[in-house]
Design a protein around this motif. Structure first.
Motif, PDB file in Angstrom:
ATOM      1  N   GLY A  46      26.831  36.801  39.818  1.00 59.31           N
ATOM      2  CA  GLY A  46      25.390  36.593  39.726  1.00 59.31           C
ATOM      3  C   GLY A  46      24.655  37.838  39.288  1.00 59.31           C
ATOM      4  O   GLY A  46      25.227  38.898  39.042  1.00 59.31           O
ATOM      5  N   ARG A  47      23.332  37.718  39.206  1.00 57.28           N
ATOM      6  CA  ARG A  47      22.503  38.787  38.639  1.00 57.28           C
ATOM      7  C   ARG A  47      22.285  39.949  39.593  1.00 57.28           C
ATOM      8  O   ARG A  47      21.757  40.976  39.216  1.00 57.28           O
ATOM      9  CB  ARG A  47      21.158  38.211  38.194  1.00 57.28           C
ATOM     10  N   ASN A  48      22.712  39.811  40.881  1.00 58.57           N
ATOM     11  CA  ASN A  48      22.550  40.912  41.815  1.00 58.57           C
ATOM     12  C   ASN A  48      23.747  41.847  41.828  1.00 58.57           C
ATOM     13  O   ASN A  48      23.760  42.842  42.531  1.00 58.57           O
ATOM     14  CB  ASN A  48      22.324  40.369  43.237  1.00 58.57           C
ATOM     15  N   TYR A 265      15.268  37.684  27.753  1.00 55.89           N
ATOM     16  CA  TYR A 265      15.710  37.501  29.130  1.00 55.89           C
ATOM     17  C   TYR A 265      14.494  37.390  30.038  1.00 55.89           C
ATOM     18  O   TYR A 265      13.360  37.591  29.611  1.00 55.89           O
ATOM     19  CB  TYR A 265      16.628  38.644  29.575  1.00 55.89           C
ATOM     20  N   ARG A 266      14.728  37.037  31.296  1.00 55.21           N
ATOM     21  CA  ARG A 266      13.641  36.945  32.261  1.00 55.21           C
ATOM     22  C   ARG A 266      14.021  37.714  33.527  1.00 55.21           C
ATOM     23  O   ARG A 266      15.198  37.873  33.844  1.00 55.21           O
ATOM     24  CB  ARG A 266      13.315  35.490  32.594  1.00 55.21           C
ATOM     25  N   ASN A 267      12.999  38.173  34.263  1.00 58.26           N
ATOM     26  CA  ASN A 267      13.258  38.898  35.508  1.00 58.26           C
ATOM     27  C   ASN A 267      13.118  37.951  36.695  1.00 58.26           C
ATOM     28  O   ASN A 267      12.959  36.732  36.531  1.00 58.26           O
ATOM     29  CB  ASN A 267      12.334  40.117  35.629  1.00 58.26           C
ATOM     30  N   CYS A 311      23.689  41.851  22.282  1.00 59.81           N
ATOM     31  CA  CYS A 311      23.621  41.115  23.551  1.00 59.81           C
ATOM     32  C   CYS A 311      23.121  42.047  24.651  1.00 59.81           C
ATOM     33  O   CYS A 311      23.136  43.282  24.504  1.00 59.81           O
ATOM     34  CB  CYS A 311      24.989  40.544  23.929  1.00 59.81           C
ATOM     35  N   SER A 312      22.686  41.454  25.750  1.00 64.70           N
ATOM     36  CA  SER A 312      22.194  42.259  26.870  1.00 64.70           C
ATOM     37  C   SER A 312      22.323  41.483  28.173  1.00 64.70           C
ATOM     38  O   SER A 312      22.528  40.270  28.183  1.00 64.70           O
ATOM     39  CB  SER A 312      20.732  42.660  26.651  1.00 64.70           C
ATOM     40  N   TRP A 313      22.203  42.215  29.279  1.00 64.16           N
ATOM     41  CA  TRP A 313      22.165  41.617  30.612  1.00 64.16           C
ATOM     42  C   TRP A 313      21.262  42.469  31.483  1.00 64.16           C
ATOM     43  O   TRP A 313      21.268  43.701  31.388  1.00 64.16           O
ATOM     44  CB  TRP A 313      23.566  41.559  31.217  1.00 64.16           C
ATOM     45  N   ASN A 314      20.463  41.817  32.338  1.00 66.07           N
ATOM     46  CA  ASN A 314      19.626  42.559  33.280  1.00 66.07           C
ATOM     47  C   ASN A 314      19.865  42.053  34.684  1.00 66.07           C
ATOM     48  O   ASN A 314      20.200  40.881  34.892  1.00 66.07           O
ATOM     49  CB  ASN A 314      18.139  42.421  32.932  1.00 66.07           C
ATOM     50  N   ASP A 315      19.728  42.935  35.678  1.00 58.65           N
ATOM     51  CA  ASP A 315      19.935  42.518  37.062  1.00 58.65           C
ATOM     52  C   ASP A 315      18.707  41.786  37.575  1.00 58.65           C
ATOM     53  O   ASP A 315      17.650  41.779  36.952  1.00 58.65           O
ATOM     54  CB  ASP A 315      20.264  43.733  37.935  1.00 58.65           C
ATOM     55  N   GLY A 318      15.428  43.627  38.040  1.00 57.72           N
ATOM     56  CA  GLY A 318      14.789  44.077  36.814  1.00 57.72           C
ATOM     57  C   GLY A 318      14.811  45.571  36.580  1.00 57.72           C
ATOM     58  O   GLY A 318      14.110  46.074  35.706  1.00 57.72           O
ATOM     59  N   ASN A 319      15.626  46.332  37.353  1.00 55.55           N
ATOM     60  CA  ASN A 319      15.640  47.789  37.163  1.00 55.55           C
ATOM     61  C   ASN A 319      16.921  48.282  36.493  1.00 55.55           C
ATOM     62  O   ASN A 319      17.155  49.481  36.414  1.00 55.55           O
ATOM     63  CB  ASN A 319      15.427  48.511  38.497  1.00 55.55           C
ATOM     64  N   LEU A 320      17.752  47.359  36.028  1.00 53.32           N
ATOM     65  CA  LEU A 320      18.971  47.728  35.327  1.00 53.32           C
ATOM     66  C   LEU A 320      19.144  46.830  34.109  1.00 53.32           C
ATOM     67  O   LEU A 320      19.033  45.613  34.206  1.00 53.32           O
ATOM     68  CB  LEU A 320      20.182  47.585  36.255  1.00 53.32           C
TER      69      LEU A 320
END
Length: 336
Positions: A46-48, A265-267, A311-315, A318-320
């Motif tokens: 997951g995103r965390n 992407y979204r936060n 491509c990208s990925w964010n946690d 939203g700080n990574l």
């Protein structure tokens, strides 16, 4: 008039820094290979979780997409162009399951283009290239490796993305180079009954993403002509549209011809962010915008970027931010 053969910032460096006020610091730079594109990034657990899997361009079987199981973080789903989806168990480093379209001739398979897992990962969906006049959305039951069937009448060209709704396992969105975004209720096996709505972007759909606007479901779409569109799934209306020129001006660049959208992407607040850059002479320019009402708000610069991002990925917080691109570099950015 600015020539399409040139691009640069509209103002000097101090002006640009004053526009993009939020800080973004490069904390890691991982270089795998200059001849190996980073095509896909998938988060583990997951995103965390800060652990990710990465798919590169130069592999024997042409990986087209990857995603971790949402129920078992050690299972990685790997979709390949050859019509097969492998499930790789990280605990024992072997493929434990394989899915394929059992209705197609094994010597003449349908090329896969994208992959999606339902919120519980019990359903797998994949899109295909145009095959004998039809583009297919295929479905499997991940618990039994059972091929469940598909839809093939709603798109007339290659399917570029399929995306499950994060909370409703029966709701699926698809995008295609035919310019259409379709919304389905996949509890219906009959495609005519399943198709809820169709949005015509009048372009070619590169990527789609579920998001919220005023607590209502929307689809955010990036087109192959570098346009961002937001469609309401409640009303079927196009609620926001940002042209390539608008994106270019918002990142303070002179030439829209060199503007490209790296990712959307979204936060955790469901705010939509757009990574936008310039490909002028392999320019390092990469900046982030936020959709704010009917405008685009400059957020931060990505200093020391050395490649065109793919491509990208964010946690979740939203700080990574992790980006990958055409020089085979993985960059880790800390956002404040």
């Amino acid at each position: 008039m600015i020539s399409d053969d040139f691009d640069g910032d509209i103002g000097d460096s101090e002006f640009i820094k004053s526009i993009f006020e939020h800080k973004c610091e490069l904390t890691q730079n991982i270089n795998s290979s200059k001849d190996n594109y980073v095509l896909h990034i998938a988060p583990k657990g997951g995103r965390n979780n800060g652990n990710i899997a990465v798919a590169y361009s130069k592999v024997p079987e042409n990986i087209i997409d990857i995603d971790f199981s949402k129920e078992n973080k050690d299972l990685l789903f790997i979709a390949k162009m050859n019509g097969k989806i492998d499930v790789y168990d990280l605990r024992c480093n072997i493929t434990v399951q394989q899915f394929s379209d059992t209705t197609s001739n094994t010597n003449n398979f349908r090329n896969l283009t994208c992959l999606a897992l339902s919120p519980s990962s019990t359903l797998i969906s994949a899109g295909t290239e145009l095959y004998e006049g039809d583009a297919f959305i295929l479905f499997w039951d991940s618990r039994k490796t059972t091929f469940l069937g598909g839809y093939w009448q709603s798109h007339k060209d290659d399917i570029t993305q399929v995306k499950f709704h994060s909370n409703d396992p029966n709701k699926l969105a698809s995008g295609s180079t035919d310019g259409l975004i379709n919304i389905y209720d996949i509890s219906h096996s009959n495609e005519d009954e399943a198709l809820i709505d169709t949005f015509n972007t009048e372009s070619s759909v590169e990527s789609i993403m579920w998001c919220k606007e005023k607590n209502k479901d929307h689809i955010c779409c990036a087109t192959h002509t570098c346009e961002i569109q937001l469609w309401s799934t409640n009303t079927g209306n196009l609620t926001k549209s940002f042209s390539r020129k608008k994106l270019s001006l918002s990142i303070q660049r002179k030439s829209e011809a060199h503007c490209y959208v790296a990712s959307v992407y979204r936060n955790f607040l469901d705010q939509v962010f757009i990574l936008v850059g310039s490909n002028f002479e392999k320019d390092k320019c990469m900046r982030t915008l936020k959709v704010s009402g009917n405008e685009l708000e400059p957020i931060y610069l990505l200093p020391k970027n050395e490649q065109i991002i793919r491509c990208s990925w964010n946690d979740a917080k939203g700080n990574l931010l992790i980006t990958g691109g055409e020089k085979g570099i993985l960059n880790v950015w800390k956002i404040s």
